[in-house]
Write a protein that holds these residues in place. Sequence first.
Motif, PDB file in Angstrom:
ATOM      1  N   LYS A 124       0.839  -1.193   0.000  1.00  0.00           N
ATOM      2  CA  LYS A 124       0.000   0.000   0.000  1.00  0.00           C
ATOM      3  C   LYS A 124       0.879   1.250   0.000  1.00  0.00           C
ATOM      4  O   LYS A 124       2.063   1.197   0.293  1.00  0.00           O
ATOM      5  N   GLY A 125       0.265   2.369  -0.332  1.00  0.00           N
ATOM      6  CA  GLY A 125       0.980   3.638  -0.303  1.00  0.00           C
ATOM      7  C   GLY A 125       1.786   3.953  -1.540  1.00  0.00           C
ATOM      8  O   GLY A 125       2.615   4.858  -1.531  1.00  0.00           O
ATOM      9  N   THR A 126       1.547   3.240  -2.642  1.00  0.00           N
ATOM     10  CA  THR A 126       2.296   3.475  -3.877  1.00  0.00           C
ATOM     11  C   THR A 126       1.631   4.570  -4.713  1.00  0.00           C
ATOM     12  O   THR A 126       0.571   5.097  -4.370  1.00  0.00           O
ATOM     13  N   CYS A 127       2.245   4.878  -5.850  1.00  0.00           N
ATOM     14  CA  CYS A 127       1.679   5.874  -6.759  1.00  0.00           C
ATOM     15  C   CYS A 127       0.286   5.474  -7.240  1.00  0.00           C
ATOM     16  O   CYS A 127      -0.564   6.335  -7.480  1.00  0.00           O
ATOM     17  N   ALA A 128       0.057   4.173  -7.387  1.00  0.00           N
ATOM     18  CA  ALA A 128      -1.256   3.720  -7.853  1.00  0.00           C
ATOM     19  C   ALA A 128      -2.351   4.145  -6.887  1.00  0.00           C
ATOM     20  O   ALA A 128      -3.407   4.656  -7.293  1.00  0.00           O
ATOM     21  N   GLN A 129      -2.123   3.924  -5.596  1.00  0.00           N
ATOM     22  CA  GLN A 129      -3.138   4.312  -4.616  1.00  0.00           C
ATOM     23  C   GLN A 129      -3.281   5.831  -4.528  1.00  0.00           C
ATOM     24  O   GLN A 129      -4.371   6.352  -4.283  1.00  0.00           O
ATOM     25  N   ALA A 130      -2.174   6.562  -4.743  1.00  0.00           N
ATOM     26  CA  ALA A 130      -2.241   8.020  -4.695  1.00  0.00           C
ATOM     27  C   ALA A 130      -3.025   8.586  -5.876  1.00  0.00           C
ATOM     28  O   ALA A 130      -3.767   9.564  -5.729  1.00  0.00           O
ATOM     29  N   ALA A 131      -2.870   7.983  -7.045  1.00  0.00           N
ATOM     30  CA  ALA A 131      -3.448   8.540  -8.266  1.00  0.00           C
ATOM     31  C   ALA A 131      -4.901   8.154  -8.491  1.00  0.00           C
ATOM     32  O   ALA A 131      -5.663   8.906  -9.102  1.00  0.00           O
ATOM     33  N   LEU A 132      -5.297   6.974  -8.013  1.00  0.00           N
ATOM     34  CA  LEU A 132      -6.586   6.414  -8.382  1.00  0.00           C
ATOM     35  C   LEU A 132      -7.613   6.534  -7.268  1.00  0.00           C
ATOM     36  O   LEU A 132      -7.271   6.658  -6.097  1.00  0.00           O
ATOM     37  N   CYS A 133      -8.862   6.465  -7.665  1.00  0.00           N
ATOM     38  CA  CYS A 133      -9.980   6.352  -6.740  1.00  0.00           C
ATOM     39  C   CYS A 133     -10.949   5.339  -7.332  1.00  0.00           C
ATOM     40  O   CYS A 133     -10.744   4.837  -8.445  1.00  0.00           O
ATOM     41  N   GLU A 134     -12.023   5.046  -6.632  1.00  0.00           N
ATOM     42  CA  GLU A 134     -12.942   4.010  -7.096  1.00  0.00           C
ATOM     43  C   GLU A 134     -13.655   4.399  -8.379  1.00  0.00           C
ATOM     44  O   GLU A 134     -14.193   3.543  -9.075  1.00  0.00           O
ATOM     45  N   ARG A 135     -13.649   5.677  -8.748  1.00  0.00           N
ATOM     46  CA  ARG A 135     -14.290   6.124  -9.985  1.00  0.00           C
ATOM     47  C   ARG A 135     -13.340   6.127 -11.177  1.00  0.00           C
ATOM     48  O   ARG A 135     -13.781   6.310 -12.316  1.00  0.00           O
ATOM     49  N   THR A 136     -12.044   5.934 -10.932  1.00  0.00           N
ATOM     50  CA  THR A 136     -11.071   6.023 -12.021  1.00  0.00           C
ATOM     51  C   THR A 136     -10.288   4.745 -12.264  1.00  0.00           C
ATOM     52  O   THR A 136      -9.585   4.639 -13.281  1.00  0.00           O
ATOM     53  N   GLY A 137     -10.367   3.789 -11.348  1.00  0.00           N
ATOM     54  CA  GLY A 137      -9.622   2.565 -11.568  1.00  0.00           C
ATOM     55  C   GLY A 137      -9.726   1.609 -10.409  1.00  0.00           C
ATOM     56  O   GLY A 137     -10.466   1.843  -9.448  1.00  0.00           O
ATOM     57  N   ALA A 138      -8.994   0.521 -10.523  1.00  0.00           N
ATOM     58  CA  ALA A 138      -8.969  -0.507  -9.483  1.00  0.00           C
ATOM     59  C   ALA A 138      -7.525  -0.898  -9.237  1.00  0.00           C
ATOM     60  O   ALA A 138      -6.774  -1.178 -10.166  1.00  0.00           O
ATOM     61  N   SER A 139      -7.128  -0.912  -7.970  1.00  0.00           N
ATOM     62  CA  SER A 139      -5.770  -1.259  -7.590  1.00  0.00           C
ATOM     63  C   SER A 139      -5.802  -2.467  -6.676  1.00  0.00           C
ATOM     64  O   SER A 139      -6.546  -2.490  -5.695  1.00  0.00           O
ATOM     65  N   THR A 140      -5.022  -3.480  -7.011  1.00  0.00           N
ATOM     66  CA  THR A 140      -4.949  -4.670  -6.177  1.00  0.00           C
ATOM     67  C   THR A 140      -3.565  -4.767  -5.552  1.00  0.00           C
ATOM     68  O   THR A 140      -2.559  -4.470  -6.193  1.00  0.00           O
ATOM     69  N   VAL A 141      -3.523  -5.146  -4.275  1.00  0.00           N
ATOM     70  CA  VAL A 141      -2.264  -5.301  -3.559  1.00  0.00           C
ATOM     71  C   VAL A 141      -2.043  -6.786  -3.300  1.00  0.00           C
ATOM     72  O   VAL A 141      -2.853  -7.439  -2.643  1.00  0.00           O
ATOM     73  N   VAL A 142      -0.957  -7.324  -3.833  1.00  0.00           N
ATOM     74  CA  VAL A 142      -0.630  -8.738  -3.703  1.00  0.00           C
ATOM     75  C   VAL A 142       0.615  -8.867  -2.825  1.00  0.00           C
ATOM     76  O   VAL A 142       1.579  -8.120  -2.993  1.00  0.00           O
ATOM     77  N   ALA A 143       0.607  -9.786  -1.895  1.00  0.00           N
ATOM     78  CA  ALA A 143       1.768 -10.011  -1.031  1.00  0.00           C
ATOM     79  C   ALA A 143       2.956 -10.448  -1.881  1.00  0.00           C
ATOM     80  O   ALA A 143       2.814 -11.309  -2.765  1.00  0.00           O
ATOM     81  N   PRO A 144       4.145  -9.883  -1.652  1.00  0.00           N
ATOM     82  CA  PRO A 144       5.313 -10.221  -2.470  1.00  0.00           C
ATOM     83  C   PRO A 144       5.678 -11.703  -2.464  1.00  0.00           C
ATOM     84  O   PRO A 144       6.341 -12.171  -3.390  1.00  0.00           O
ATOM     85  N   VAL A 145       5.246 -12.439  -1.446  1.00  0.00           N
ATOM     86  CA  VAL A 145       5.587 -13.871  -1.391  1.00  0.00           C
ATOM     87  C   VAL A 145       4.766 -14.679  -2.391  1.00  0.00           C
ATOM     88  O   VAL A 145       5.113 -15.837  -2.696  1.00  0.00           O
ATOM     89  N   GLU A 146       3.695 -14.119  -2.900  1.00  0.00           N
ATOM     90  CA  GLU A 146       2.863 -14.840  -3.869  1.00  0.00           C
ATOM     91  C   GLU A 146       3.588 -14.940  -5.213  1.00  0.00           C
ATOM     92  O   GLU A 146       4.399 -14.080  -5.565  1.00  0.00           O
TER      93      GLU A 146
ATOM     94  N   GLU B  12     -15.720  -1.731 -15.809  1.00  0.00           N
ATOM     95  CA  GLU B  12     -17.089  -1.318 -15.509  1.00  0.00           C
ATOM     96  C   GLU B  12     -17.230   0.198 -15.372  1.00  0.00           C
ATOM     97  O   GLU B  12     -18.349   0.712 -15.274  1.00  0.00           O
ATOM     98  N   LEU B  13     -16.134   0.923 -15.356  1.00  0.00           N
ATOM     99  CA  LEU B  13     -16.166   2.357 -15.063  1.00  0.00           C
ATOM    100  C   LEU B  13     -16.495   3.181 -16.303  1.00  0.00           C
ATOM    101  O   LEU B  13     -16.287   2.753 -17.437  1.00  0.00           O
ATOM    102  N   ASP B  14     -16.985   4.390 -16.066  1.00  0.00           N
ATOM    103  CA  ASP B  14     -17.457   5.269 -17.136  1.00  0.00           C
ATOM    104  C   ASP B  14     -16.311   6.137 -17.668  1.00  0.00           C
ATOM    105  O   ASP B  14     -15.681   6.879 -16.916  1.00  0.00           O
ATOM    106  N   HIS B  15     -16.066   6.057 -18.974  1.00  0.00           N
ATOM    107  CA  HIS B  15     -14.928   6.749 -19.562  1.00  0.00           C
ATOM    108  C   HIS B  15     -15.073   8.266 -19.505  1.00  0.00           C
ATOM    109  O   HIS B  15     -14.089   8.983 -19.255  1.00  0.00           O
ATOM    110  N   ALA B  16     -16.256   8.782 -19.757  1.00  0.00           N
ATOM    111  CA  ALA B  16     -16.445  10.233 -19.721  1.00  0.00           C
ATOM    112  C   ALA B  16     -16.224  10.778 -18.313  1.00  0.00           C
ATOM    113  O   ALA B  16     -15.613  11.833 -18.121  1.00  0.00           O
ATOM    114  N   ASP B  17     -16.709  10.062 -17.318  1.00  0.00           N
ATOM    115  CA  ASP B  17     -16.507  10.452 -15.930  1.00  0.00           C
ATOM    116  C   ASP B  17     -15.025  10.430 -15.584  1.00  0.00           C
ATOM    117  O   ASP B  17     -14.501  11.336 -14.913  1.00  0.00           O
TER     118      ASP B  17
END
Length: 340
Positions: A272-294, A312-317
């Motif tokens: 958590k706490g990467t650029c992805a989480q900083a840049a995105l919100c639930e209306r603009t994208g989806a970010s998944t965090v996977v444990a490095p051991v996986e 599923e998100l709206d492009h104009a929005d």
Amino acid sequence: MLVGVCDFPSSYAFPPAGYGGIERWLWAVAVGARAAGADVHLLGPGWIRDLDSGWLRKPIRFEDITPGSNAEHDLRDSGYDLLVVGHEYPSLPAWVRTWEELGCDVATFQHSPIFQHTDSAFDGKQTRLYCYSPEMTERYAAHQPISELAVHLGLNEEEPASLPGRDLVWLGRIDAEKAPHLAVRAAQILGRRIRIVGPVFDDAYTRRHERLFAADHVEWTGELGGPAKTAAFRDAAAFVYTHNRTYVEAGAATFGESLRAGTPVAALTWRKGTCAQAALCERTGASTVVAPVEDDETAAHALAEAIEQALELDHADIQQIGQQRFDPVRHFNALAARPC
């Protein structure tokens, strides 16, 4: 306000037409400053010569200026209020010596996760360092960084109105740190085509994943610039972002580029706490965090789920949000404001 935007000595032109991080950020700041009503001087020899007549170029580098020279006097007499520079310069003694003769503010954005600044490079007020993500802010805490999402622009990359795209796109430098093979595998899991856009930086990496990269659902376009690069984002159903387990993303141009084009982002991160989480919100994208051991297969399946959510998100929005969140004028005003 008079703003000097200093170029960065590299192999990329200013403004760049395709790939390039610091270069694209500096150009975005210059564009934003002029749109905000500031007078802008492009400082350094790297700026391309065929820019329109509204741009004033001064082909000088501060670190090459002789103390007491006419060039130094001319700079001092110009009366700069703000210099915007690559992150290395405030730690470069020769550059700092010239800047101290001017006495103006300095702003820069941290585009490397490993560069070590001098202790005196930033005071948080007159000399300011900006960082994209919580992890980058923490990494450079000793330099009083200010949180800010970077805006990046290339030449002739104005975004037309968004539209629902087709297929997936991955864009960036192609190497082990960026790990595009995970995006390719996630697309394969979903039965979707994916375009890989960018320059190959690591031939050994591409050979290791040759079978996956050569699959029928993968299209390689090479590096794109200008309208072709903008179209690569706009024409996609989603932009897929990946990196490897240990890589720390510092500047992350692609998030803003995708959202400004109206294309949702599906991001794979390992914490958590990467650029992805900083840049995105639930209306603009989806970010998944996977444990490095996986393993990679588990990560690819998690990314596939994030892609499905993003689709599923709206492009104009998304475009409306992206052009506000990554607006060059807003970004320049943030950089130009000295904290109280």
